[in-house]
Write an enzyme that holds these catalytic residues in place. Sequence first.
Site, PDB file in Angstrom:
ATOM      1  NE  ARG A 189      -1.140  87.699  61.336  1.00 47.76           N
ATOM      2  CZ  ARG A 189       0.090  88.680  61.325  1.00 47.76           C
ATOM      3  NH1 ARG A 189       0.381  89.455  60.135  1.00 47.76           N
ATOM      4  NH2 ARG A 189       0.802  88.249  61.836  1.00 47.76           N
ATOM      5  CG  HIS A 218       4.615  89.461  56.863  1.00 43.07           C
ATOM      6  ND1 HIS A 218       4.042  88.333  57.514  1.00 43.07           N
ATOM      7  CD2 HIS A 218       4.852  90.566  57.880  1.00 43.07           C
ATOM      8  CE1 HIS A 218       2.852  89.019  58.523  1.00 43.07           C
ATOM      9  NE2 HIS A 218       4.097  90.238  58.614  1.00 43.07           N
TER      10      HIS A 218
HETATM   11  P1  NDP Z   1      -4.145  95.428  68.846  1.00 44.28           P
HETATM   12  O1  NDP Z   1      -4.711  93.981  69.413  1.00 44.28           O
HETATM   13  O2  NDP Z   1      -2.969  96.613  69.692  1.00 44.28           O
HETATM   14  O3  NDP Z   1      -5.167  96.405  68.002  1.00 44.28           O
HETATM   15  C1  NDP Z   1      -6.781  95.221  67.201  1.00 44.28           C
HETATM   16  C2  NDP Z   1      -7.441  96.676  66.595  1.00 44.28           C
HETATM   17  O4  NDP Z   1      -7.765  95.762  65.936  1.00 44.28           O
HETATM   18  C3  NDP Z   1      -7.475  97.294  68.287  1.00 44.28           C
HETATM   19  O5  NDP Z   1      -8.279  98.060  67.895  1.00 44.28           O
HETATM   20  C4  NDP Z   1      -9.089  96.946  68.028  1.00 44.28           C
HETATM   21  O6  NDP Z   1     -10.302  97.120  68.353  1.00 44.28           O
HETATM   22  C5  NDP Z   1      -9.093  96.356  66.506  1.00 44.28           C
HETATM   23  N1  NDP Z   1     -10.423  95.412  66.056  1.00 44.28           N
HETATM   24  C6  NDP Z   1      -9.947  94.039  66.329  1.00 44.28           C
HETATM   25  N2  NDP Z   1     -10.774  93.217  66.215  1.00 44.28           N
HETATM   26  C7  NDP Z   1     -12.129  94.343  65.503  1.00 44.28           C
HETATM   27  C8  NDP Z   1     -13.115  93.869  64.812  1.00 44.28           C
HETATM   28  N3  NDP Z   1     -14.100  92.871  64.351  1.00 44.28           N
HETATM   29  N4  NDP Z   1     -14.111  95.313  64.464  1.00 44.28           N
HETATM   30  C9  NDP Z   1     -13.352  96.478  64.376  1.00 44.28           C
HETATM   31  N5  NDP Z   1     -12.403  96.738  64.931  1.00 44.28           N
HETATM   32  C10 NDP Z   1     -11.493  95.734  65.648  1.00 44.28           C
HETATM   33  O7  NDP Z   1      -3.256  95.005  67.851  1.00 44.28           O
HETATM   34  P2  NDP Z   1      -1.749  95.516  67.306  1.00 44.28           P
HETATM   35  O8  NDP Z   1      -1.883  96.893  66.660  1.00 44.28           O
HETATM   36  O9  NDP Z   1      -0.789  95.070  67.484  1.00 44.28           O
HETATM   37  O10 NDP Z   1      -1.639  94.633  65.358  1.00 44.28           O
HETATM   38  C11 NDP Z   1      -2.703  94.670  64.914  1.00 44.28           C
HETATM   39  C12 NDP Z   1      -2.414  93.386  64.142  1.00 44.28           C
HETATM   40  O11 NDP Z   1      -1.347  93.735  63.082  1.00 44.28           O
HETATM   41  C13 NDP Z   1      -1.660  91.725  64.434  1.00 44.28           C
HETATM   42  O12 NDP Z   1      -2.806  91.266  64.603  1.00 44.28           O
HETATM   43  C14 NDP Z   1      -1.259  91.561  63.117  1.00 44.28           C
HETATM   44  O13 NDP Z   1      -1.756  90.696  62.689  1.00 44.28           O
HETATM   45  C15 NDP Z   1      -0.460  92.580  62.044  1.00 44.28           C
HETATM   46  N6  NDP Z   1       0.674  92.920  61.819  1.00 44.28           N
HETATM   47  C16 NDP Z   1       1.283  92.605  60.481  1.00 44.28           C
HETATM   48  C17 NDP Z   1       2.555  92.730  61.206  1.00 44.28           C
HETATM   49  C18 NDP Z   1       3.777  92.992  59.581  1.00 44.28           C
HETATM   50  O14 NDP Z   1       4.744  93.178  59.437  1.00 44.28           O
HETATM   51  N7  NDP Z   1       2.282  93.491  58.759  1.00 44.28           N
HETATM   52  C19 NDP Z   1       3.972  93.026  62.566  1.00 44.28           C
HETATM   53  C20 NDP Z   1       2.839  93.367  63.623  1.00 44.28           C
HETATM   54  C21 NDP Z   1       1.787  92.725  63.838  1.00 44.28           C
HETATM   55  P3  NDP Z   1     -10.051  97.542  69.907  1.00 44.28           P
HETATM   56  O15 NDP Z   1      -8.738  98.601  70.004  1.00 44.28           O
HETATM   57  O16 NDP Z   1     -11.659  97.898  70.118  1.00 44.28           O
HETATM   58  O17 NDP Z   1     -10.343  95.822  70.487  1.00 44.28           O
END
Ligand code: NDP
Length: 311
Positions: free
Chosen positions: A227, A275
């Site tokens: 993001r 994007h």
């Molecule tokens: P998930 O919820 O599966 O994974 C999120 C990851 O981020 C997890 O490993 C989580 O840790 C980690 N995380 C969250 N908060 C923190 C923090 N404060 N510190 C460290 N690690 C953190 O989401 P996805 O992988 O499916 O997607 C991630 C993001 O990608 C989406 O939220 C979206 O914004 C973006 N996205 C972008 C797209 C694009 O076209 N560019 C398309 C799809 C998504 P933990 O495992 O410990 O919970």
Amino acid sequence: MALLIDIRDPDWMSEEALRDILVPLLPGVTIHCSIGKETLPDVKVLAAVKLYPGVAGKLPNLQLVQKLGAGVETMVGDPDLPQGVRVTRLKPNSAAQEIAEYCLAYVLRDQRNLLSHATDAARQTWNPVPPRKNSETTVGVLGLGHIGGRTARIFAGLDFRVLGWSRSLKSIDGVDCRCGEDTLPELLSQCDYVASILPSTPQTRNLFDASLISKLKPGAVLINAGRGDLIVDDDLIHTLKSGHLGGAVLDVFREEPLPRDHPFWFCENLTITPHVSGWHIDGGLDDVAANYLRLSQGQPLLHEVDRQAGY
Ligand code: NDP
């Protein structure tokens, strides 16, 4: 009990097209395709790309918002959405694979000197710059969830040294996993490339400010496919101009479309994509129907978001 589809983004998919997909999966279910001034007391599930102002107030019996995408930052914190309303998202494997490949593509572009070879070829210049070995290259993957976990595995499978970072500690073959904010600066200092696939949450917004960006290894490349609001734009521009970073590759931005006069457009060593890193949601829409049925049967929902954590 009924479902409301509220899509107002013509780039995505029309409400009618989504209804045509859902009708055979939800026989007999009332599916509304638009909302006017009236309240819709029968609607318990809202399928939407965005929560538009005033919509939640017209759905007095709303129980579930199904995000038609992955990032839920604008929905979870929306004061219009009553706390008791649950939020689910899509987790299509196709988009996760595409984002992993996007990160890989830009890493390989630099590993194999593709840009400089193209420039040389345009000048009829034979300039055999050696490629860099994957085994001598460190890639940091921030976020090890659905997308980041796959990304880290793909890099590890190609013999890169991979450091992974998430909120809770993960265990992934071939990936040196870390967690917690205090481990991040040291991790960044080791990486030739950093791919951020983190969600936007109160903890991650503005994460990449001048202080954290300065911890990146000199010459490193920062890739952001998570993001846009994780990066403080001016701080990144300043660091790119200073020559500290090798470059940045950004697919996501605070404001999209990126305004035509945004300084990113004029920044050397910065690659901008609109994007597009994760595009296809093949099969992911089946989960919209599945969640409608699961909610009506009191079963656990697919890909439910923790509204407190924000993702
Ligand atoms: P998930 O919820 O599966 O994974 C999120 C990851 O981020 C997890 O490993 C989580 O840790 C980690 N995380 C969250 N908060 C923190 C923090 N404060 N510190 C460290 N690690 C953190 O989401 P996805 O992988 O499916 O997607 C991630 C993001 O990608 C989406 O939220 C979206 O914004 C973006 N996205 C972008 C797209 C694009 O076209 N560019 C398309 C799809 C998504 P933990 O495992 O410990 O919970």
